[in-house]
Scaffold this active site. Structure first.
Site, PDB file in Angstrom:
ATOM      1  N   GLU A 134     -41.817 -44.510 -43.402  1.00 27.14           N
ATOM      2  CA  GLU A 134     -40.357 -44.483 -43.293  1.00 27.14           C
ATOM      3  C   GLU A 134     -39.725 -43.909 -44.551  1.00 27.14           C
ATOM      4  OE1 GLU A 134     -41.720 -48.360 -41.212  1.00 27.14           O
ATOM      5  OE2 GLU A 134     -42.416 -46.989 -42.785  1.00 27.14           O
ATOM      6  N   CYS A 145     -39.778 -51.694 -45.868  1.00 29.87           N
ATOM      7  CA  CYS A 145     -39.175 -50.525 -45.225  1.00 29.87           C
ATOM      8  C   CYS A 145     -38.016 -50.926 -44.317  1.00 29.87           C
ATOM      9  CB  CYS A 145     -40.230 -49.781 -44.408  1.00 29.87           C
ATOM     10  SG  CYS A 145     -41.500 -49.007 -45.416  1.00 29.87           S
ATOM     11  N   GLY A 159     -76.771 -39.896 -31.553  1.00 25.65           N
ATOM     12  CA  GLY A 159     -77.024 -38.530 -31.131  1.00 25.65           C
ATOM     13  C   GLY A 159     -78.294 -38.518 -30.302  1.00 25.65           C
ATOM     14  N   ARG A 192     -67.025 -39.958 -39.984  1.00 22.91           N
ATOM     15  CA  ARG A 192     -67.347 -40.542 -41.291  1.00 22.91           C
ATOM     16  C   ARG A 192     -66.119 -40.556 -42.195  1.00 22.91           C
ATOM     17  NH1 ARG A 192     -73.028 -37.806 -43.415  1.00 22.91           N
ATOM     18  NH2 ARG A 192     -74.438 -38.714 -41.846  1.00 22.91           N
ATOM     19  N   GLU A 205     -82.866 -46.940 -33.428  1.00 22.24           N
ATOM     20  CA  GLU A 205     -82.771 -47.729 -32.198  1.00 22.24           C
ATOM     21  C   GLU A 205     -82.609 -49.217 -32.454  1.00 22.24           C
ATOM     22  OE1 GLU A 205     -85.809 -49.179 -28.640  1.00 22.24           O
ATOM     23  OE2 GLU A 205     -86.394 -47.544 -29.996  1.00 22.24           O
ATOM     24  N   THR A 211     -79.127 -50.114 -34.306  1.00 20.17           N
ATOM     25  CA  THR A 211     -78.056 -49.767 -33.372  1.00 20.17           C
ATOM     26  C   THR A 211     -77.982 -50.785 -32.249  1.00 20.17           C
ATOM     27  OG1 THR A 211     -78.138 -47.383 -33.821  1.00 20.17           O
ATOM     28  CG2 THR A 211     -77.302 -48.053 -31.671  1.00 20.17           C
TER      29      THR A 211
END
Length: 369
Positions: free
Chosen positions: A46, A78, A148, A178, A302, A305
């Site tokens: 703002e 603000c 991926g 990233r 694997e 994750t």
């Protein structure tokens, strides 16, 4: 409001730990000021828009992507500034769940006789600020998991070869994710197998991308390595050679939980409890929450994750999928716990599908936006 949201997205790269916010001021159908929040401690959106309008905004409408702040922090409220500048109307996409704000900004504006309109393109603001909203209202940062993989959901051949399954456009998009993350988590096996730097390569960004980022405030994410047994040689792997690195080891000693040790200028060692013989992810994420880490990116193999997904710590998945097929002997992308039935299986929702050359990015979130 769409212009304000677009401006706010520029702050995704640098506003940490504050949320990305954009503001556009309009009078008589013309934009007279616009701005976004660049960095914590710097003027909020703002104020940037007011400055752009030379503070001549009496009777104007301010479009803001998040409720104007009402508290004194590094900068004044603000909401009070908008009152002082005599804007007539404030249109807001979403309220701010930060307990220091949470409706107080709207109250200041309405008490001053300013018309306040809420919930305009709210879903877009909720998505833009999803990491901030989760972290500011709880103990955990928002977790993005990147994978991926081949068309048959493999991340490498049986011999470990993985460069490259996906194409250059996919890898460029990974750099962008990233850059928007406050920290990157990886595992000991990934460090040993790939010897990655885990840095953001800003030098490879396009001119268009760089034009969106305030280069004065670009940063490298904190690199977090889960190495339960502490087997990594810090002099051997390049991930330890630059930036800030949190080297996480496991311990059975309760008196050592969350003990920190500064190893060198780049590396801090953190001890966390063990869970099933591995570093406890819950403890790691809670610790990162105390550092005001808003968004975590997981780039791992694997097992790690899948651990984030199986333990319900994954808020979204970026699945980069190529047209290659590696075969049944390839290394799988996931090892997810079996569902008892289809009604109770783990569910993610497709937010966006984007074609990247011959490959595709499938962006799934744990809640629908």
């Amino acid at each position: 409001m769409m212009q304000a949201l677009k401006l706010a997205s520029c702050g995704l790269y640098t506003s940490y730990p504050n949320p990305p916010v954009g503001c556009v001021i309009v009078r008589d159908g013309k934009v007279i000021g616009k701005g976004y929040h660049h960095k914590a401690g710097q003027p909020h959106a703002e104020i940037m828009a007011l400055k752009d309008a030379n503070y001549d905004v009496e009777g104007a409408t301010a479009y803001v992507t998040l409720e104007p702040c009402s508290h004194y922090g590094r900068t004044p409220p603000c909401a009070l500034k908008l009152v002082e500048m005599k804007v007539a109307r404030v249109v807001v996409a979403a309220g701010d769940p930060n307990p220091q704000v949470c409706g107080k900004g709207f109250e200041i504006l309405r008490n001053a006789g300013i018309e306040v309109v809420e919930h305009v393109l709210e879903k877009k603001s909720l998505f833009l600020n999803r990491a901030f909203f989760k972290s500011i209202t709880g103990d955990y940062p928002y977790v993005s998991v990147k994978v991926g993989m081949s068309l048959d959901a493999k991340t490498a051949l049986s011999n470990g070869q993985s460069k490259w399954i996906t194409n250059e456009k996919c890898r460029a998009k990974v750099q962008d994710i990233r850059a928007k993350s406050d920290c990157i988590i990886t595992g000991v096996n990934t460090v040993i197998a790939d010897n990655p730097q885990m840095n953001v390569r800003y030098e490879n960004f396009s001119r268009k991308k760089l034009a969106k980022i305030d280069k004065e405030f670009i940063r490298q994410p904190l690199k977090v390595i889960l190495d339960t047994k502490g087997i990594l040689d810090l002099n051997k792997y390049q991930i330890f050679s630059s930036g800030n690195v949190l080297w996480v080891n496991g311990t059975d000693s309760k008196d050592k939980y969350l003990a920190e040790e500064k190893i060198n200028e780049h590396v801090t060692r953190l001890l966390v409890p063990l869970k099933d013989g591995h570093t406890d992810i819950d403890s790691v994420l809670r610790y990162l929450g105390t550092l005001k880490i808003r968004r975590v990116m997981v780039e791992a193999g694997e097992k790690l994750t899948s651990a984030f997904i199986n333990q319900n710590f994954c808020d979204e998945i970026y699945a980069f999928v190529s047209g290659k097929m590696l075969g049944s002997d390839g290394q799988s992308a996931f090892s997810i716990e079996n569902a008892l039935n289809l009604d109770s299986c783990r569910q993610f929702y497709l937010h966006k599908c984007k074609k990247l050359g011959s490959d595709a990015l499938l962006h799934f979130t744990s809640v629908q936006y």
